[in-house]
Design a protein around this motif. Structure first.
Motif, PDB file in Angstrom:
ATOM      1  N   HIS A   4      -3.835   5.278  -5.201  1.00  0.00           N
ATOM      2  CA  HIS A   4      -2.617   4.588  -5.597  1.00  0.00           C
ATOM      3  C   HIS A   4      -2.265   3.500  -4.596  1.00  0.00           C
ATOM      4  O   HIS A   4      -1.938   2.375  -4.969  1.00  0.00           O
ATOM      5  CB  HIS A   4      -1.469   5.576  -5.754  1.00  0.00           C
ATOM      6  CG  HIS A   4      -0.188   4.907  -6.043  1.00  0.00           C
ATOM      7  ND1 HIS A   4       0.851   4.855  -5.152  1.00  0.00           N
ATOM      8  CD2 HIS A   4       0.211   4.190  -7.118  1.00  0.00           C
ATOM      9  CE1 HIS A   4       1.847   4.151  -5.683  1.00  0.00           C
ATOM     10  NE2 HIS A   4       1.477   3.750  -6.872  1.00  0.00           N
ATOM     11  N   HIS A  24      -6.396   2.095 -10.289  1.00  0.00           N
ATOM     12  CA  HIS A  24      -5.182   2.534 -10.955  1.00  0.00           C
ATOM     13  C   HIS A  24      -5.496   3.616 -11.986  1.00  0.00           C
ATOM     14  O   HIS A  24      -4.817   4.636 -12.065  1.00  0.00           O
ATOM     15  CB  HIS A  24      -4.477   1.358 -11.613  1.00  0.00           C
ATOM     16  CG  HIS A  24      -3.296   1.777 -12.406  1.00  0.00           C
ATOM     17  ND1 HIS A  24      -3.255   1.705 -13.771  1.00  0.00           N
ATOM     18  CD2 HIS A  24      -2.138   2.326 -12.020  1.00  0.00           C
ATOM     19  CE1 HIS A  24      -2.097   2.195 -14.182  1.00  0.00           C
ATOM     20  NE2 HIS A  24      -1.398   2.565 -13.149  1.00  0.00           N
ATOM     21  N   GLU A  56      -8.878  -3.141  -9.008  1.00  0.00           N
ATOM     22  CA  GLU A  56      -7.532  -2.544  -9.039  1.00  0.00           C
ATOM     23  C   GLU A  56      -7.294  -1.775 -10.314  1.00  0.00           C
ATOM     24  O   GLU A  56      -6.602  -0.754 -10.311  1.00  0.00           O
ATOM     25  CB  GLU A  56      -6.429  -3.583  -8.800  1.00  0.00           C
ATOM     26  CG  GLU A  56      -6.369  -4.737  -9.767  1.00  0.00           C
ATOM     27  CD  GLU A  56      -7.181  -5.947  -9.318  1.00  0.00           C
ATOM     28  OE1 GLU A  56      -8.271  -5.756  -8.726  1.00  0.00           O
ATOM     29  OE2 GLU A  56      -6.727  -7.072  -9.591  1.00  0.00           O
ATOM     30  N   HIS A 105       5.374  -1.628   1.485  1.00  0.00           N
ATOM     31  CA  HIS A 105       3.913  -1.534   1.359  1.00  0.00           C
ATOM     32  C   HIS A 105       3.324  -0.791   2.552  1.00  0.00           C
ATOM     33  O   HIS A 105       2.461   0.067   2.398  1.00  0.00           O
ATOM     34  CB  HIS A 105       3.292  -2.929   1.298  1.00  0.00           C
ATOM     35  CG  HIS A 105       3.498  -3.616  -0.003  1.00  0.00           C
ATOM     36  ND1 HIS A 105       3.377  -2.985  -1.221  1.00  0.00           N
ATOM     37  CD2 HIS A 105       3.822  -4.898  -0.297  1.00  0.00           C
ATOM     38  CE1 HIS A 105       3.623  -3.850  -2.190  1.00  0.00           C
ATOM     39  NE2 HIS A 105       3.906  -5.017  -1.669  1.00  0.00           N
ATOM     40  N   TYR A 124     -13.467  -4.599  -3.653  1.00  0.00           N
ATOM     41  CA  TYR A 124     -12.575  -5.757  -3.564  1.00  0.00           C
ATOM     42  C   TYR A 124     -13.304  -6.963  -2.973  1.00  0.00           C
ATOM     43  O   TYR A 124     -13.131  -8.089  -3.422  1.00  0.00           O
ATOM     44  CB  TYR A 124     -11.351  -5.437  -2.713  1.00  0.00           C
ATOM     45  CG  TYR A 124     -10.247  -4.756  -3.475  1.00  0.00           C
ATOM     46  CD1 TYR A 124      -9.546  -5.433  -4.468  1.00  0.00           C
ATOM     47  CD2 TYR A 124      -9.888  -3.441  -3.196  1.00  0.00           C
ATOM     48  CE1 TYR A 124      -8.516  -4.813  -5.165  1.00  0.00           C
ATOM     49  CE2 TYR A 124      -8.855  -2.814  -3.888  1.00  0.00           C
ATOM     50  CZ  TYR A 124      -8.177  -3.505  -4.868  1.00  0.00           C
ATOM     51  OH  TYR A 124      -7.169  -2.899  -5.562  1.00  0.00           O
ATOM     52  N   ASP A 150      -3.230  -1.588  -5.383  1.00  0.00           N
ATOM     53  CA  ASP A 150      -2.544  -2.866  -5.327  1.00  0.00           C
ATOM     54  C   ASP A 150      -3.359  -3.805  -4.433  1.00  0.00           C
ATOM     55  O   ASP A 150      -3.568  -3.494  -3.259  1.00  0.00           O
ATOM     56  CB  ASP A 150      -1.140  -2.636  -4.751  1.00  0.00           C
ATOM     57  CG  ASP A 150      -0.342  -3.919  -4.643  1.00  0.00           C
ATOM     58  OD1 ASP A 150       0.818  -3.915  -5.049  1.00  0.00           O
ATOM     59  OD2 ASP A 150      -0.894  -4.921  -4.133  1.00  0.00           O
ATOM     60  N   GLY A 188      -2.765  -6.502  -2.986  1.00  0.00           N
ATOM     61  CA  GLY A 188      -2.060  -6.951  -1.789  1.00  0.00           C
ATOM     62  C   GLY A 188      -2.135  -5.910  -0.690  1.00  0.00           C
ATOM     63  O   GLY A 188      -2.444  -6.213   0.467  1.00  0.00           O
ATOM     64  N   ARG A 189      -1.862  -4.662  -1.058  1.00  0.00           N
ATOM     65  CA  ARG A 189      -1.933  -3.591  -0.071  1.00  0.00           C
ATOM     66  C   ARG A 189      -3.355  -3.396   0.427  1.00  0.00           C
ATOM     67  O   ARG A 189      -3.579  -3.148   1.612  1.00  0.00           O
ATOM     68  CB  ARG A 189      -1.411  -2.283  -0.663  1.00  0.00           C
ATOM     69  CG  ARG A 189       0.040  -2.110  -0.345  1.00  0.00           C
ATOM     70  CD  ARG A 189       0.658  -0.834  -0.795  1.00  0.00           C
ATOM     71  NE  ARG A 189       0.254  -0.269  -2.044  1.00  0.00           N
ATOM     72  CZ  ARG A 189       1.081  -0.073  -3.081  1.00  0.00           C
ATOM     73  NH1 ARG A 189       2.354  -0.446  -3.014  1.00  0.00           N
ATOM     74  NH2 ARG A 189       0.648   0.494  -4.171  1.00  0.00           N
ATOM     75  N   SER A 204       9.735  -5.781   0.855  1.00  0.00           N
ATOM     76  CA  SER A 204       8.542  -5.346   0.133  1.00  0.00           C
ATOM     77  C   SER A 204       7.454  -4.981   1.131  1.00  0.00           C
ATOM     78  O   SER A 204       6.764  -3.962   0.983  1.00  0.00           O
ATOM     79  CB  SER A 204       8.033  -6.459  -0.770  1.00  0.00           C
ATOM     80  OG  SER A 204       9.074  -6.921  -1.583  1.00  0.00           O
ATOM     81  N   CYS A 240      -7.178 -11.315  -2.941  1.00  0.00           N
ATOM     82  CA  CYS A 240      -7.352 -10.637  -1.678  1.00  0.00           C
ATOM     83  C   CYS A 240      -8.696 -10.941  -1.053  1.00  0.00           C
ATOM     84  O   CYS A 240      -9.718 -10.873  -1.713  1.00  0.00           O
ATOM     85  CB  CYS A 240      -7.191  -9.132  -1.967  1.00  0.00           C
ATOM     86  SG  CYS A 240      -8.364  -8.025  -1.261  1.00  0.00           S
TER      87      CYS A 240
END
Lengths: 121, 121
Positions: free
Chosen positions: B19, A19, A15, B61, B104, B23, B25-26, B57, B113
């Motif tokens: 972008h 970013h 991340e 997302h 990830y 995240d 989570g996304r 939220s 995640c």
DNA sequence: CCCATAGTTCGGAACTTCGGAACTTATGGA
DNA sequence: TCCATAAGTTCCGAAGTTCCGAACTATGGG
């Protein structure tokens, strides 16, 4: 002046990399550092396209890249030299950087960032 | 309720994708939508790990993913079904999504995640 | 010692993200 | 038909982040 902090490669988070590179300006800086034989003073990177980037913003962008684990910075006298950490990052997250830089490159003219097709070192 | 907006694939920008996926989570939501046969109600995605995500939220997302061009959402009665746009994005930016999701996945337990290794559709 | 050069830090304005409460829209009874 | 419920969306304030000018801190040379 605080000594420059660099994360160990195993502490680098995806991340943080996303970013850092989600800003086209920063992505262009990173591409430039990589292509310029992996060494570049901060100021050498200061003009991207038309835009002149203020010193304080530049310093901050470089810091974001460094703390994301993308580059390594060393002070040499009054200037800072930046090396890309491509090989390390590539070993940890294969294909990630190539995918990102190629995406920007193929997005081409419309973005604010020029990056030839990727070929590290 | 405004109709859902989806960018045409040629209007999709790399920075928007980075972008959106910067995240964790996304990124996990996106991975889940992709793996779950490309269809998923928003609420089915609401619990990631321990965390319960508030509706507002979550809605936001999903909107970020949609406007980045990563998913396509259709209203079916009271619920919304989300399909990944992997194939389109892959055609436009080859290797990008695989690189990111694999990063990830290989980061594994330490992130918030969970994503198995990638194999689209 | 003084100046110039290369970066960094500080601080305020502008922007973004998060999440609770109120709203909308569709569906399934009674 | 009318109400209740379920799924999402919108609104808005608090908290956090980013941007950039001005002031500051090294370092090297004359």
């Amino acid at each position: 002046m605080r000594p420059l902090f660099h994360p160990a490669i195993e502490d680098v988070r995806p991340e943080a990399i996303l970013h850092a590179l989600a800003d086209p300006g920063r992505a262009a800086m990173f591409a430039k550092i990589m292509q310029a034989g992996c060494v570049e003073a901060c100021s050498a990177v200061a003009s991207l396209g038309e835009r002149v980037i203020p010193k304080s913003s530049l310093s901050n962008h470089i810091k974001v890249l460094r703390e994301a684990g993308l580059i390594r910075s060393e002070r040499h006298g009054t200037e800072v030299r930046n090396h890309s950490r491509w090989a390390e990052v590539e070993a940890r997250f294969p294909g990630l950087l190539a995918g990102i830089l190629n995406a920007y490159a193929s997005d081409g003219g419309s973005g604010s960032c020029s990056t030839g097709p990727i070929d590290p070192r």
